[in-house]
Each structure stands twice: as C-alpha cells, then as structure tokens.
Design a protein around this motif. Sequence first.
Motif, PDB file in Angstrom:
ATOM      1  N   PHE A  49     -83.886  14.921   4.615  1.00 51.39           N
ATOM      2  CA  PHE A  49     -82.556  14.461   5.014  1.00 51.39           C
ATOM      3  C   PHE A  49     -82.661  13.070   5.637  1.00 51.39           C
ATOM      4  CE2 PHE A  49     -78.577  14.566   7.491  1.00 51.39           C
ATOM      5  CZ  PHE A  49     -77.702  15.088   6.536  1.00 51.39           C
ATOM      6  N   ARG A  50     -83.650  12.888   6.502  1.00 57.00           N
ATOM      7  CA  ARG A  50     -83.858  11.578   7.116  1.00 57.00           C
ATOM      8  C   ARG A  50     -84.260  10.546   6.064  1.00 57.00           C
ATOM      9  NH1 ARG A  50     -85.013  10.995  12.794  1.00 57.00           N
ATOM     10  NH2 ARG A  50     -84.116  12.772  13.881  1.00 57.00           N
ATOM     11  N   ALA A  51     -85.104  10.978   5.123  1.00 59.30           N
ATOM     12  CA  ALA A  51     -85.511  10.060   4.055  1.00 59.30           C
ATOM     13  C   ALA A  51     -84.310   9.619   3.233  1.00 59.30           C
ATOM     14  CB  ALA A  51     -86.553  10.734   3.163  1.00 59.30           C
ATOM     15  N   TYR A  52     -83.426  10.559   2.946  1.00 60.01           N
ATOM     16  CA  TYR A  52     -82.249  10.283   2.128  1.00 60.01           C
ATOM     17  C   TYR A  52     -81.380   9.201   2.760  1.00 60.01           C
ATOM     18  CZ  TYR A  52     -77.760  11.154  -0.205  1.00 60.01           C
ATOM     19  OH  TYR A  52     -76.574  11.021  -0.891  1.00 60.01           O
ATOM     20  N   PHE A  53     -81.213   9.274   4.080  1.00 60.49           N
ATOM     21  CA  PHE A  53     -80.367   8.300   4.757  1.00 60.49           C
ATOM     22  C   PHE A  53     -81.140   7.053   5.187  1.00 60.49           C
ATOM     23  CE2 PHE A  53     -77.734  12.106   5.186  1.00 60.49           C
ATOM     24  CZ  PHE A  53     -76.509  11.579   4.781  1.00 60.49           C
ATOM     25  N   SER A  90     -80.494   2.848  -3.937  1.00 59.50           N
ATOM     26  CA  SER A  90     -80.852   1.999  -5.082  1.00 59.50           C
ATOM     27  C   SER A  90     -82.235   2.355  -5.624  1.00 59.50           C
ATOM     28  CB  SER A  90     -80.815   0.520  -4.673  1.00 59.50           C
ATOM     29  OG  SER A  90     -81.685   0.281  -3.580  1.00 59.50           O
ATOM     30  N   VAL A  91     -82.986   3.172  -4.870  1.00 57.94           N
ATOM     31  CA  VAL A  91     -84.280   3.684  -5.361  1.00 57.94           C
ATOM     32  C   VAL A  91     -83.959   4.805  -6.338  1.00 57.94           C
ATOM     33  CG1 VAL A  91     -86.441   4.815  -4.711  1.00 57.94           C
ATOM     34  CG2 VAL A  91     -85.453   3.061  -3.221  1.00 57.94           C
ATOM     35  N   ARG A  92     -84.182   4.526  -7.624  1.00 59.93           N
ATOM     36  CA  ARG A  92     -83.708   5.437  -8.672  1.00 59.93           C
ATOM     37  C   ARG A  92     -84.765   5.701  -9.731  1.00 59.93           C
ATOM     38  NH1 ARG A  92     -77.720   5.800  -9.085  1.00 59.93           N
ATOM     39  NH2 ARG A  92     -76.943   4.986  -7.089  1.00 59.93           N
ATOM     40  N   ALA A  93     -84.567   6.807 -10.435  1.00 62.66           N
ATOM     41  CA  ALA A  93     -85.404   7.158 -11.579  1.00 62.66           C
ATOM     42  C   ALA A  93     -85.054   6.244 -12.752  1.00 62.66           C
ATOM     43  CB  ALA A  93     -85.167   8.618 -11.951  1.00 62.66           C
ATOM     44  N   GLY A  99     -81.539   6.221 -13.857  1.00 56.48           N
ATOM     45  CA  GLY A  99     -80.527   5.835 -12.878  1.00 56.48           C
ATOM     46  C   GLY A  99     -80.231   6.862 -11.814  1.00 56.48           C
ATOM     47  N   THR A 100     -80.878   8.038 -11.870  1.00 58.00           N
ATOM     48  CA  THR A 100     -80.659   9.087 -10.866  1.00 58.00           C
ATOM     49  C   THR A 100     -81.320   8.689  -9.542  1.00 58.00           C
ATOM     50  OG1 THR A 100     -80.715  10.761 -12.609  1.00 58.00           O
ATOM     51  CG2 THR A 100     -80.962  11.530 -10.344  1.00 58.00           C
ATOM     52  N   PRO A 101     -80.608   8.781  -8.416  1.00 58.08           N
ATOM     53  CA  PRO A 101     -81.232   8.452  -7.126  1.00 58.08           C
ATOM     54  C   PRO A 101     -82.410   9.380  -6.815  1.00 58.08           C
ATOM     55  CG  PRO A 101     -78.841   8.514  -6.905  1.00 58.08           C
ATOM     56  CD  PRO A 101     -79.155   9.077  -8.264  1.00 58.08           C
ATOM     57  N   VAL A 102     -83.514   8.799  -6.356  1.00 55.55           N
ATOM     58  CA  VAL A 102     -84.687   9.582  -5.940  1.00 55.55           C
ATOM     59  C   VAL A 102     -85.164   9.101  -4.569  1.00 55.55           C
ATOM     60  CG1 VAL A 102     -85.494  10.273  -8.240  1.00 55.55           C
ATOM     61  CG2 VAL A 102     -86.193   8.053  -7.308  1.00 55.55           C
ATOM     62  N   ASN A 103     -84.208   8.578  -3.772  1.00 56.24           N
ATOM     63  CA  ASN A 103     -84.596   8.037  -2.465  1.00 56.24           C
ATOM     64  C   ASN A 103     -85.155   9.102  -1.535  1.00 56.24           C
ATOM     65  OD1 ASN A 103     -81.872   8.922  -2.667  1.00 56.24           O
ATOM     66  ND2 ASN A 103     -81.281   7.826  -0.813  1.00 56.24           N
ATOM     67  N   PRO A 110     -69.727  11.869  -3.923  1.00 57.55           N
ATOM     68  CA  PRO A 110     -70.762  12.441  -4.796  1.00 57.55           C
ATOM     69  C   PRO A 110     -71.952  12.941  -3.988  1.00 57.55           C
ATOM     70  CG  PRO A 110     -70.044  10.278  -5.578  1.00 57.55           C
ATOM     71  CD  PRO A 110     -69.454  10.466  -4.215  1.00 57.55           C
ATOM     72  N   ASP A 111     -72.454  14.115  -4.332  1.00 53.88           N
ATOM     73  CA  ASP A 111     -73.638  14.673  -3.685  1.00 53.88           C
ATOM     74  C   ASP A 111     -74.859  14.234  -4.486  1.00 53.88           C
ATOM     75  OD1 ASP A 111     -75.644  16.090  -2.530  1.00 53.88           O
ATOM     76  OD2 ASP A 111     -74.948  18.065  -3.173  1.00 53.88           O
ATOM     77  N   THR A 112     -75.605  13.308  -3.926  1.00 52.28           N
ATOM     78  CA  THR A 112     -76.811  12.842  -4.621  1.00 52.28           C
ATOM     79  C   THR A 112     -78.086  13.336  -3.948  1.00 52.28           C
ATOM     80  OG1 THR A 112     -76.752  10.765  -3.347  1.00 52.28           O
ATOM     81  CG2 THR A 112     -75.683  10.770  -5.517  1.00 52.28           C
ATOM     82  N   LEU A 113     -77.937  14.168  -2.895  1.00 53.03           N
ATOM     83  CA  LEU A 113     -79.120  14.731  -2.246  1.00 53.03           C
ATOM     84  C   LEU A 113     -79.528  16.057  -2.874  1.00 53.03           C
ATOM     85  CD1 LEU A 113     -81.331  14.880  -0.120  1.00 53.03           C
ATOM     86  CD2 LEU A 113     -79.640  15.767   1.508  1.00 53.03           C
TER      87      LEU A 113
END
Length: 301
Positions: free
Chosen positions: A10-14, A19-22, A25-29, A89-92
């Motif tokens: 959760f902390r990593a996500y925020f 912009s860190v993406r596969a 284009g899928t977020p992988v932050n 959008p839920d990207t987590l």
Amino acid sequence: MLLDTASLYFRAYFGVPDSVRAPDGTPVNAVRGLLDFIDRLVKDHRPDHLVACMDADWRPHWRVELIPSYKAHRVAEERPAGPDEEEVPDTLSPQVPVIEAVLDALGIARVGVPGYEADDVIGTYTARATGPVDIVTGDRDLYQLVDDARGVRVLYPVKGVGTLNLVDEAALREKYGVDGGGYADLALLRGDPSDGLPGVPGIGEKTAAKLLAEFGDLAGIQAAVDDPKAKLTPTQRKRLTEAGPYLAVAPKVVRVADDVPLPDTGTALPHGPRDAEALDALAARWGLGGSLQRLLTTLTA
C-alpha cells in the motif's frame, strides 16, 4: 523478519508513481515498489528467515461478531460510486496477484490463513519464534508484540524502508507511557477510528496511559471501577462502567491472535529463485526490470 505485506505494498503504491508500468501500460508501481522495499530490508538487516504475511481475511467474522463497527467504514468505502460520484479506477487490486506470483516464484514464504488477518499470522510466528524477530509494518497495532526480553521489535517505515523507526520498549514508553504488553490495552481504551473501535468515550491516549500506570493493566482498571477506594474520578468511573460491555469483548478484537494454524511452510530466506522460468516470464510480462534484478542479486549474495 515478518512483513505486513499489505501495509508495505500500500505504501509502495502511493510512494511510487503510477507512471511505472508494464509493457502493455498496466501500472506495476506497487509490485516494483514492494520488490525495492524487500531488497533494501534484506540488504540492511540480513534476516535468516523472511515471511510475507498476508490478509486472507481483512475483517474476520469472529471480530465483527464481537464489535460490529470493526472496520465497517472500510466496507462502505468499497461500495460502487453513485450516479453523481466520480468512479476512481482501482489500479492497486490487480497488482496483488502479480505480487503473490512473484513472491512465490522467488521462493519467499507467503502466508495467509483463512479467517485471520496478517496481524494474527505475524502474532503467531512471533509467539513461536526462538530468536529475535523484526516486524516490518506501518500499522501501530503491532506495537503490542514488542518485547525487549525476546528481541521482538517493530521497524516502522517513515520514508520508504530506507528510513525506519526502530520501535522497542524504550520507544513505546517514551511516546505512549506503556511497554509492548500494555499497548493493546492502551489502544482499546483510546479507541481507533481507522479500525472502527469506539474506545471508552472521554478516555483519550494520555488518560489511558495514566490509568494503566496507576492500575497496571485493563483488568486492574476494571477492578478499580468496582473499588470505591480506588483513585478514579467520578466521571472516569461512570464512563468505564458504561463501557463495560465494550471492554468485555474489545481485548479479543484488539489483541492479535497467537494461535493461528500456520501451514508447514519453509521460511528460510531464499538464495535464488524457486522457479526461475516462471520468474523470467513474470519479469517479461510485467516489466519488473531493475527492481527484480536488484533483489535477485541481493538474495544471491
């Protein structure tokens, strides 16, 4: 080393830009951020054993039965947006299965038990440990496990995991006036809106700490309520009496379980991937790049 995995991703996500993406284009932050966290933790602390503890059930029914408000607001937050509300959008959530697959391919133990939260898994591993334990979490609830005599401490991330607050009994006494064993009693008296715990109305953190210093623990405070000679103000006595039904069930809700039926899983820190082929496929599919390579280099070393 026990990771409160959801707290960390959760902390990593925020903390890592989306912009860190596969490649697609899928977020992988959250994925890459968590791998960077684990890399730094292993480099800095060199644990012999590492467990990524998971929430198999983030709101167990047995806790809700005792205190219906337990995390109830989080259920409301998960409802679909109404017709006049913007849908965010839920990207987590889609990144969590990727995190799980990567940890499994690496060979890092990943443990969640049906009917229990990650905190309970951490509590049980801690109770069974025969040596020092580092608990990595951004959740203060786990301060209750701190125990200098057993070498149990919490590493609380301040900025990423490069800057950690080391929480031992001295740190707890300085900030809260209690040791690890007293923190759960402090928390249930004070309450915690983020977990839907009402606490005792009018008993804040400082008053709770003073009561615990005076009477030792929750049981001592409850005994004082029934003792007319005890040094309680009339208001405190009234509030604690009225909160009796809550105080009867709150300890079971607030204190982490230490008797979770853990799976027979090896917890030794891996020195190379368990499934190199699967890991290569995941790295290519999700563009895990330098984050994964750095962790692999650290584990190999």
